[in-house]
Every structure is written in C-alpha cells, then in structure tokens.
Design a protein around this motif. Structure first.
Motif, PDB file in Angstrom:
ATOM      1  N   ASN A   1       0.888   5.785  -4.314  1.00  0.00           N
ATOM      2  CA  ASN A   1       0.900   4.458  -4.916  1.00  0.00           C
ATOM      3  C   ASN A   1       0.341   4.536  -6.335  1.00  0.00           C
ATOM      4  O   ASN A   1      -0.833   4.876  -6.513  1.00  0.00           O
ATOM      5  CB  ASN A   1       0.054   3.502  -4.069  1.00  0.00           C
TER       6      ASN A   1
ATOM      7  N   PRO B   1      -3.099  -3.519  -4.098  1.00  0.00           N
ATOM      8  CA  PRO B   1      -3.437  -2.337  -4.890  1.00  0.00           C
ATOM      9  C   PRO B   1      -3.494  -2.606  -6.394  1.00  0.00           C
ATOM     10  O   PRO B   1      -4.291  -2.002  -7.108  1.00  0.00           O
ATOM     11  CB  PRO B   1      -2.313  -1.349  -4.548  1.00  0.00           C
TER      12      PRO B   1
ATOM     13  N   TYR C   1      -8.069   0.745   3.549  1.00  0.00           N
ATOM     14  CA  TYR C   1      -7.083   1.790   3.282  1.00  0.00           C
ATOM     15  C   TYR C   1      -7.172   2.899   4.339  1.00  0.00           C
ATOM     16  O   TYR C   1      -6.159   3.300   4.926  1.00  0.00           O
ATOM     17  CB  TYR C   1      -7.292   2.372   1.885  1.00  0.00           C
TER      18      TYR C   1
ATOM     19  N   TYR D   1     -12.113  -2.182   0.353  1.00  0.00           N
ATOM     20  CA  TYR D   1     -10.768  -1.616   0.236  1.00  0.00           C
ATOM     21  C   TYR D   1     -10.712  -0.190   0.769  1.00  0.00           C
ATOM     22  O   TYR D   1      -9.723   0.187   1.418  1.00  0.00           O
ATOM     23  CB  TYR D   1     -10.253  -1.659  -1.200  1.00  0.00           C
TER      24      TYR D   1
ATOM     25  N   LEU E   1       0.814  -1.212   0.000  1.00  0.00           N
ATOM     26  CA  LEU E   1       0.000   0.000   0.000  1.00  0.00           C
ATOM     27  C   LEU E   1       0.850   1.265   0.000  1.00  0.00           C
ATOM     28  O   LEU E   1       0.498   2.260  -0.650  1.00  0.00           O
ATOM     29  CB  LEU E   1      -0.928  -0.050   1.225  1.00  0.00           C
TER      30      LEU E   1
ATOM     31  N   TYR F   1      -0.651   2.335  -8.515  1.00  0.00           N
ATOM     32  CA  TYR F   1      -1.839   1.519  -8.777  1.00  0.00           C
ATOM     33  C   TYR F   1      -3.100   2.230  -8.286  1.00  0.00           C
ATOM     34  O   TYR F   1      -4.114   2.309  -8.990  1.00  0.00           O
ATOM     35  CB  TYR F   1      -1.726   0.165  -8.079  1.00  0.00           C
ATOM     36  N   LEU F   2      -3.030   2.747  -7.063  1.00  0.00           N
ATOM     37  CA  LEU F   2      -4.204   3.396  -6.489  1.00  0.00           C
ATOM     38  C   LEU F   2      -4.464   4.744  -7.145  1.00  0.00           C
ATOM     39  O   LEU F   2      -5.624   5.142  -7.326  1.00  0.00           O
ATOM     40  CB  LEU F   2      -4.016   3.552  -4.980  1.00  0.00           C
TER      41      LEU F   2
ATOM     42  N   ILE G   1      -5.488   9.342  -1.429  1.00  0.00           N
ATOM     43  CA  ILE G   1      -4.643   8.498  -2.276  1.00  0.00           C
ATOM     44  C   ILE G   1      -3.564   9.320  -2.940  1.00  0.00           C
ATOM     45  O   ILE G   1      -2.389   8.939  -2.963  1.00  0.00           O
ATOM     46  CB  ILE G   1      -5.504   7.774  -3.339  1.00  0.00           C
TER      47      ILE G   1
ATOM     48  N   ILE H   1      -6.869  -3.755  -7.203  1.00  0.00           N
ATOM     49  CA  ILE H   1      -7.858  -2.671  -7.143  1.00  0.00           C
ATOM     50  C   ILE H   1      -7.886  -1.932  -8.479  1.00  0.00           C
ATOM     51  O   ILE H   1      -8.955  -1.602  -9.012  1.00  0.00           O
ATOM     52  CB  ILE H   1      -7.527  -1.708  -5.983  1.00  0.00           C
TER      53      ILE H   1
END
Length: 448
Positions: free
Chosen positions: A357, A115, A424, A420, A25, A359-360, A303, A118
């Motif tokens: 991050n 992630p 998170y 999620y 994360l 991905y997020l 995020i 996600i």
C-alpha cells in the motif's frame, strides 16, 4: 467541492456517471457509482460508508479486527471527496468520471482506519519540524496472458507484433517497448487524462515486465495517490488490450519480482534540499535519514511485504535488498543514494514490493527518515561492491515474523499510532491464518 464539480461538468458535458473511490488497506479500489444527476450529493455531503470497509482483507472479508465490524454494529463514516482529484475515466465504454475519497468520522475528523490519513498523520510530524518531503514512486509490473497455465500459474503475454509468447529477458531492451507500445501509449494517454505524472517506461528483468516512473512531487499524499491511480490505469488498459497486468511481488518463482522504489528528499521552508550540502557524500541529514531507515526496516517489513508471496521476492543476487545496507550509486543495497547531486540529491528506498500500500509504505519510510534525523542516527559505513549477496537473518523474512516485529515496533507505533498498528496486524494475522488453512497442491504431491 461543488464548484469544482460544476466547472468539471462544463468542460465534460457528456459525463454519465461519477465514481467516488478510495483504496483500502490491501489497495483494493472501493466506492460507489453515481448517475451524474445525483452526484452533487457526493460533493455536497460526502458518502456514508461502513468504516470497516478500510479494514477488509485481500479476499474482501470483514474479519472484525479488534471488534471493528460486526462487533461494534459496523457504523458508518463519511467518505469525502479530495479536492483536485476529479478526473475523466478514459477507458470506459460510457463517458464517466472519478473522484478520490478520504474517510472522515461523523464529526469531520480524519478516520484513522484510512491509510491515507495515516500518511497525513506522519506528515504532520515532519511539518512541525519545518520539513517537506519530495517523493517519486517507481512501480514494476507484469503483463500476462489472461489464459492461465497449469495450477492457475501466470504465463508471459503473446506479442501483438510477432504473435509469439514473450520469452526475452532484456532489461532496458527497446524491442519489448516496441512490441507492447500500443498498451504503453494507452497507459500514457490515460495518465495524462487523469493528471497522473507518469513520464518514462522501461522493460525490466523478466518477460513481459515493465517499470513506469512517476515524477517527483512535494506532496507525499499526492505521490501515493498517483501510484494507486497508475496501478488502476495499467490494469484497466491492459484488459482493454487483451492482457492482464499484475503488480504481485513474485508471480514467477524463477524470474525477477515486482518492486516499488521510493525516491525521497527533504526540503526546508525555502525549498532547499537538505540532503545536499555541495559535497560528494551529501549532507549529514541524508545519512541520519538512512540511519532511521535502517533502524525501522525490520518493524516495517509487514507493510513493505504485506502477504506470503511478497517474501519470495527477497533472495540474494537479484538486485533486491536482503540486508539493511546503504551506499552510493549502488543498486545492490536497500537504501541507495543515486549519483545525482544538487537539487536531485535523494535516497532511493528499494525494499517494498509493488503490491504494498503506497500510503502505508510512504508513512513507514517517512517515519523512519524523520526518526533518524531527529535522533541523529549514524547509518554506519556505506557498502561497496555487491551488497545483496549475504542475507541478514536478523531481519524478518517470513510473514509471521514480520507481523511480530511490527507488533512490537516502537518507531512504527510512535508515528503510525498504536491503534492503527494493532488494527493492521490483527487484519493481517487473520488473513495469514486463512491463507495457511488452504492446502496447496504440492502438499498432496509430497506428503499424501
């Protein structure tokens, strides 16, 4: 992936170790190292690893968010190799390789603590509507001196050419690229060896600050992989050359911060750029996507700016977004439409920090764009002139407010999933409470 591994060994017979790795994360790289003779097990069966490993905070603690950790017995999931990610590690002293992993449940389903999964969940929504996202990531970072200053503060690097500490602030200055060319060349070489499509480097707005661009790819998962692998390459290469590299959002209070700029376009099944219709303004779909980004900005800030330092980056007149503005060929806005048209028509999302991050970040941005497109949201008029002068106080400019906004955010919950979002925010609430429990030196200087 057994056949991919065997083919790789044929081309690289000197490999001694294979690292199976993934990014948690907080973008910390985690995994295991296998002697090459035992690595076939990884490719045949995957790696058993605690599922809670993906939910560690930035200090490496498992804080049992929502009972995921010691409360549920800390069960294992399976970390499975990702096809196409097996690559040599060119900076080590011992010939090694690495392969990226994704987390699966014991029955093979995507583990929704990862992630990367996600982001895959959000991409499923786009694919269902016949949409493909083409994405490129730009990352800013600082080279710093390994020797810290007062209070463990960072210091700019000493130039290998002049022997003097770097004090220049020459954006796009070629002298900085020349001074640190050995580091940048080694980064380029390592990226080529690992299949990371890095293609330009530039000096930025502060001493020792650089930006490296990654090429557009029609697969956001790979774009995020590339961003994280680039970070890993830069950090390792910098260390090998006597420096450190940091992607921290705001390491110097009086200098520019590090951003992560995301370039995005949407295409149809035939590869046609849906943001371009041949007009100067671009297609209506582009403006709808911007409308979604504006609507989701507040609930995505936790995020884009995942810790206390990240909010120091946002200040007026620093080419950093301080409101949800958008505009054409204007770097002062949050959502910029660059001058390029045709197949290059795109949106540049300028809000995230470089230590978020990827991905997020991409999951939140693509969720916002898809929401705007499906709801046909109107972004309002495009900004002209300096749009980063006035701070929009309705947006969450503190870590606490950002977590509150994310917790009740309908768009992020719809796309990322309630589970999620709750995991998170729970992880980050605990991290924030730990951070606030430490008394900073200036508290004693001011209040003791």
């Amino acid at each position: 992936m057994s056949s991919e591994f065997e083919s790789f060994l044929t081309r690289h017979p000197d490999i001694v170790y294979v690292d199976g790795l993934f990014f948690d994360l907080c973008c910390v790289v985690r995994g295991k190292r296998y002697p090459v003779a035992d690595a076939r097990t990884l490719f045949d069966e995957g790696m058993q690893i605690p599922e809670s490993i993906a939910l560690l905070d930035v200090t490496g603690d498992c804080n049992d968010p929502l009972g995921r950790g010691f409360s549920d017995g800390d069960p294992d999931c399976i970390a499975a190799p990702i096809p196409g990610t097996l690559a040599p590690v060119p900076w080590g002293d011992v010939p090694s390789a690495q392969v990226m992993l994704t987390l699966r449940t014991q029955d093979g389903a995507p583990a929704m603590v990862d992630p990367r999964n996600i982001l895959e969940r959000v991409l499923g929504r786009l694919r269902a509507d016949g949409l493909t996202a083409t994405v490129a990531v730009e990352l800013e970072f600082f080279l710093i001196d390994p020797e810290r200053g007062p209070g463990q503060s960072p210091r700019p690097p000493v130039s290998p050419v002049t022997g003097r500490r770097d004090t220049r602030t020459q954006v796009y200055g070629m002298a900085d690229l020349d001074d640190f060319q050995n580091v940048l060349r080694a980064v380029e070489s390592a990226c080529q060896a690992q299949g990371v499509p890095a293609f330009t480097a530039s000096s930025e707005f502060a001493p020792g600050q650089f930006e490296i661009n990654l090429k557009h790819v029609p697969d956001p998962l790979r774009a995020a992989d590339h961003a994280l692998l680039l970070r890993r390459v830069v950090e390792w290469v910098a260390e090998r050359h006597g420096f450190e590299a940091t992607f921290m959002s705001k390491p110097y209070p009086d200098q520019a911060g590090n951003g992560m700029h995301i370039h995005l376009s949407l295409t149809d099944a035939d590869g046609r750029n849906l943001f371009d219709d041949g007009t100067e303004a671009g297609a209506p779909l582009l403006r709808h996507a911007v409308g979604g980004m504006r609507a989701a900005m507040a609930q995505s800030m936790a995020i884009f700016a995942p810790h206390a330092n990240a909010y120091r980056r946002f200040a007026p007149n620093l080419y950093v977004p301080v409101n949800p503005s958008w505009g054409y060929n204007n770097r002062s806005v949050a959502f910029r439409v660059p001058a390029s048209g045709g197949e290059a028509r795109r949106i540049e999302h300028r809000v995230p920090g470089a230590d978020a991050n990827p991905y997020l970040v991409l999951a939140a941005i693509l969720a916002a764009a898809h929401h705007g497109v499906t709801a046909r949201l109107d972004p309002g008029p495009a900004a002209t002139g300096n749009a980063c002068e006035t701070v929009d106080r309705a947006l969450p400019w503190t870590w606490r407010r950002a977590l509150e906004e994310m917790g009740r955010g309908a768009i992020v919950r719809d796309y990322l999933g309630d589970e999620y979002v709750d995991l998170y925010t729970a992880t980050k609430w605990i991290e924030m409470e730990k951070f606030q429990a430490v008394i900073a030196p200036h508290e004693f200087a001011w209040y003791l």
